[in-house]
Design an enzyme around this catalytic site. Sequence first.
Site, PDB file in Angstrom:
ATOM      1  CG  HIS A   1      10.304   9.833  33.806  1.00  0.00           C
ATOM      2  ND1 HIS A   1      11.623   9.965  33.432  1.00  0.00           N
ATOM      3  CD2 HIS A   1      10.141   8.530  34.165  1.00  0.00           C
ATOM      4  CE1 HIS A   1      12.230   8.799  33.576  1.00  0.00           C
ATOM      5  NE2 HIS A   1      11.352   7.904  34.010  1.00  0.00           N
TER       6      HIS A   1
ATOM      7  CG  ASP B   1      11.929  13.208  33.875  1.00  0.00           C
ATOM      8  OD1 ASP B   1      11.702  12.852  35.048  1.00  0.00           O
ATOM      9  OD2 ASP B   1      12.514  12.492  33.044  1.00  0.00           O
TER      10      ASP B   1
ATOM     11  CB  CYS C   1      13.347   5.119  32.218  1.00  0.00           C
ATOM     12  SG  CYS C   1      13.109   5.297  34.002  1.00  0.00           S
TER      13      CYS C   1
END
Length: 249
Positions: A215, A184, A126
Amino acid sequence: MLIRSDETADIQTPTGEMRVHLFRPARAGRFPAILLFSEIYQVTAPIERLAAMIAGQGYLVAVPEVYHEYEAPGCVLAYDKPGTDRGNDLKYTKPIGQFDTDNVALVAWLRGHKACSGRFGAFGVCLGGHLAFRAALLPDIEATACFYATDLHTGTLGGERHDGTLARAAEIRGEIMMVWGRHDPHVPYEGRRQIRDALEQAGTALEWHEVDGQHAFLRDGAPRFDAALFLQGMSWTNGLYQRVFMAQP
């Protein structure tokens, strides 16, 4: 391989002390150091388990608290709306240059650690995927694994309109692996194409994977966690590090 996961160090950076969490094999020795960058929540339990898994393959893993200028040492943001809002706010509040000086300070400190072999890699998820990419711009970093890195295609890390990360792709001297979930929402297909095009044009030593995941699919205990993809991603990561660090420097 048994590991130690009970060590922290408060190291000096140009913007103050930064706490670093260390994970390493329990046996004596010197190991390649992996800079592991967390999500926006800092060093949570899933991040600790991720670091432990990598350390167990024979690495000294260092996880910095990336918001050390704004939060007290040991601060962990919760996986809830207030924690998410705070984490997202800070990734745009902290100037991008301070993320970079943190990386330089961390590499310099690790170079003097008794368990560091003097070779370096990076890993991130991330926000941490973007920070690992930034770390890969350092000539010391030989192998980097970036999982679903955010803000690369928008260029907005640090509150910048153009943070310049992708424009510097040609500075990457080591190998880099990029892993994405096709579902995502933070990095849509067009964004992934933009990132890959930049790396291809720069002639980067690149390994690229897109999986049928969302994600944060590495975050165990969360609704989007995918155990099969987690194991696959760790296998790719271990393969990258073994290939690079088993070679002579």
